[in-house]
Enzyme design. Structure first.
Site, PDB file in Angstrom:
ATOM      1  CD  GLU A 287       8.073   2.431  -5.109  1.00 21.01           C
ATOM      2  OE1 GLU A 287       7.356   2.288  -6.124  1.00 21.01           O
ATOM      3  OE2 GLU A 287       9.221   1.970  -5.029  1.00 21.01           O
TER       4      GLU A 287
ATOM      5  CE  LYS B 123      11.506   5.682 -10.016  1.00 14.74           C
ATOM      6  NZ  LYS B 123      11.770   5.143  -8.677  1.00 14.74           N
TER       7      LYS B 123
HETATM    8  O1  OSB Z   1      12.731   3.521  -6.427  1.00  9.84           O
HETATM    9  O2  OSB Z   1      12.041   1.790  -7.409  1.00  9.84           O
HETATM   10  C1  OSB Z   1      12.891   2.687  -7.301  1.00  9.84           C
HETATM   11  C2  OSB Z   1      15.543   2.302 -10.028  1.00  9.84           C
HETATM   12  C3  OSB Z   1      16.674   2.682  -9.354  1.00  9.84           C
HETATM   13  C4  OSB Z   1      16.556   3.092  -8.042  1.00  9.84           C
HETATM   14  C5  OSB Z   1      15.309   3.120  -7.419  1.00  9.84           C
HETATM   15  C6  OSB Z   1      14.165   2.719  -8.091  1.00  9.84           C
HETATM   16  C7  OSB Z   1      14.295   2.326  -9.432  1.00  9.84           C
HETATM   17  C8  OSB Z   1      13.159   1.954 -10.265  1.00  9.84           C
HETATM   18  C9  OSB Z   1      13.502   1.085 -11.443  1.00  9.84           C
HETATM   19  O3  OSB Z   1      12.034   2.365 -10.101  1.00  9.84           O
HETATM   20  C10 OSB Z   1      12.556   0.005 -11.737  1.00  9.84           C
HETATM   21  C11 OSB Z   1      13.131  -0.922 -12.776  1.00  9.84           C
HETATM   22  O4  OSB Z   1      14.150  -1.614 -12.520  1.00  9.84           O
HETATM   23  O5  OSB Z   1      12.569  -0.974 -13.873  1.00  9.84           O
HETATM   24 MG    MG Z   2      10.988   3.019  -5.372  1.00  5.88          MG
END
Ligand code: OSB
Ligand code: MG
Length: 379
Positions: free
Chosen positions: A217, A166
């Site tokens: 992303e 992230k």
């Molecule tokens: O943006 O993909 C995302 C979790 C909560 C909200 C948004 C996102 C995510 C994740 C988690 O990236 C991925 C997972 O469940 O392992």
């Molecule tokens: Mg995402």
């Protein structure tokens, strides 16, 4: 044929093993809404509503979804004959804007009901073709580039096939550089910004091109399709859209204007499996790879994601980590595991979602419970 007699909503609390920080917020504990759907013939289906506690990822929250299911969605299905789950999106769309995660929860539960009625796996019913699906990890924002690199190293050593980190302004280029340096040039890496940037950051984001990411992303806002197209022209790294893709039409728009080259499909975000399959098919025709995203689901939502990820065009590893990455104890048995090649097994030899819900454990962590039943005919 489906004719639901009861939908039981339960809110459970599951503490995460480690806090999960993204650009728009941090979570320590998940408040999860589970659905138990009782069909007229005695078949029971399960699903999970992926709406979060706060409206940071999408407008929906667990509380708005609960309201939407109770007030508007459940009354459309309870006690009503429904030929197939594919019919639900149209039934839910008329006069009910949005609330995709609430709609998805009921629709996906109906797919489980039908799979169990037909004694086939959910994967088979959806058109899945694979017994194992490759697994990636999504790592939250850490306190420093070194801390992130350590966390990424540990994940890679565990076998994950893709490492997603992230990012946000102030925790991006140096963080990604540290991870790439730690993991070496060939590991599949990507970054997820959860809409933290604007087009004015294009030159800064282009610095990420140096790290050979398989994708970036959702750099910009959910409604910024045109600006994503402009940004994509200025980046070598493919853009993958998550938050922006809420329908088949939005996926078509992305492809038509070049707003991205990859899609993260989350069945909850788009309103269920029928629409997920529609997006999958549109992307397959256009040569756009898709992968299955995650929302820190419990073992129930994970079962639905694993089944979806077994479809043929899910050609990149999903955010489908094993239970132990998130929880001290998951609510299903068996728990979800990953083999040493970083693959999760699709339970294609079992009917429906392929795992059973540990009811004693669920009862012990349930903080809210409501039974929805057909409304008495009004006089
Ligand atoms: O943006 O993909 C995302 C979790 C909560 C909200 C948004 C996102 C995510 C994740 C988690 O990236 C991925 C997972 O469940 O392992
Ligand atoms: Mg995402």
């Amino acid at each position: 044929m489906i004719e639901l007699q009861r939908i039981t909503l339960r809110e459970i609390r599951l503490p995460l093993k480690e806090p999960f920080r993204i650009s728009s917020g941090v979570e320590h504990e998940r408040r999860i809404c589970l659905l138990e759907l009782a069909n007229g013939d005695g078949t029971i289906g399960w699903s999970e509503c992926v709406a979060g506690e706060n409206p940071n990822y999408s407008a929906e929250t667990i509380d708005t979804a609960w309201l939407a299911m109770r007030e508007w969605l459940a009354p459309r299905v309870l006690g009503k004959p429904i030929a197939k789950p594919d019919d639900l999106p149209a039934l839910f769309e008329r006069g009910i804007c949005g609330h995709n995660m609430a709609k998805a929860a009921i629709e996906m539960g109906c797919w489980d009901v039908v799979a169990r009625q037909q004694r086939v796996s959910l994967s088979a019913l959806l058109g899945g073709a694979r017994d194992r699906v490759p697994t990636g990890i999504s790592i939250g924002i850490q306190s420093s580039p070194d801390a992130l690199a350590l966390r990424a190293r540990a994940a890679f050593d565990q076998g994950y096939r893709k490492v997603k980190v992230k990012i946000e302004p102030g925790a991006d280029v140096e963080y990604v550089r540290a991870v790439r340096h730690e993991l070496g040039p060939s590991v599949h890496m990507m970054a997820d910004a959860n809409s933290a940037y604007t087009l004015a950051d294009a030159a800064h984001l282009a610095e990420l091109d140096a790290f050979n990411l398989i994708m970036i992303e959702q750099p910009l806002s959910r409604d910024d399709l045109i600006r994503h197209a402009e940004l994509q022209k200025r980046l070598a790294t493919p853009i993958c859209l998550d938050e922006s893709i809420i329908s088949v039409e939005r996926a078509e728009d992305m492809i038509a204007i070049g707003a991205g080259r990859i899609i993260n499909i989350k069945p909850g975000r788009v309103g269920g499996f029928t629409i997920s399959k529609g997006i999958h098919d549109v992307c397959q025709k256009s040569g756009i790879p898709v992968w299955c995203g995650g929302m820190l689901e419990s073992g129930v939502g994970r079962a639905h994601n694993v089944a979806l990820a077994s479809l043929p065009n899910f050609s990149l590893p999903g955010d489908l980590s094993p239970s132990s990455r998130y929880w001290a104890r998951d609510i299903v048995s068996p728990e979800w595991t990953m083999d040493d090649e970083g693959m999760v097994h699709v339970p294609r030899d079992k009917p429906g979602i392929g795992v059973s819900v540990d009811m004693d454990f669920v009862d012990s962590i349930t903080v809210r419970h409501e039974e929805l039943q057909p409304r008495a005919p009004s006089r």
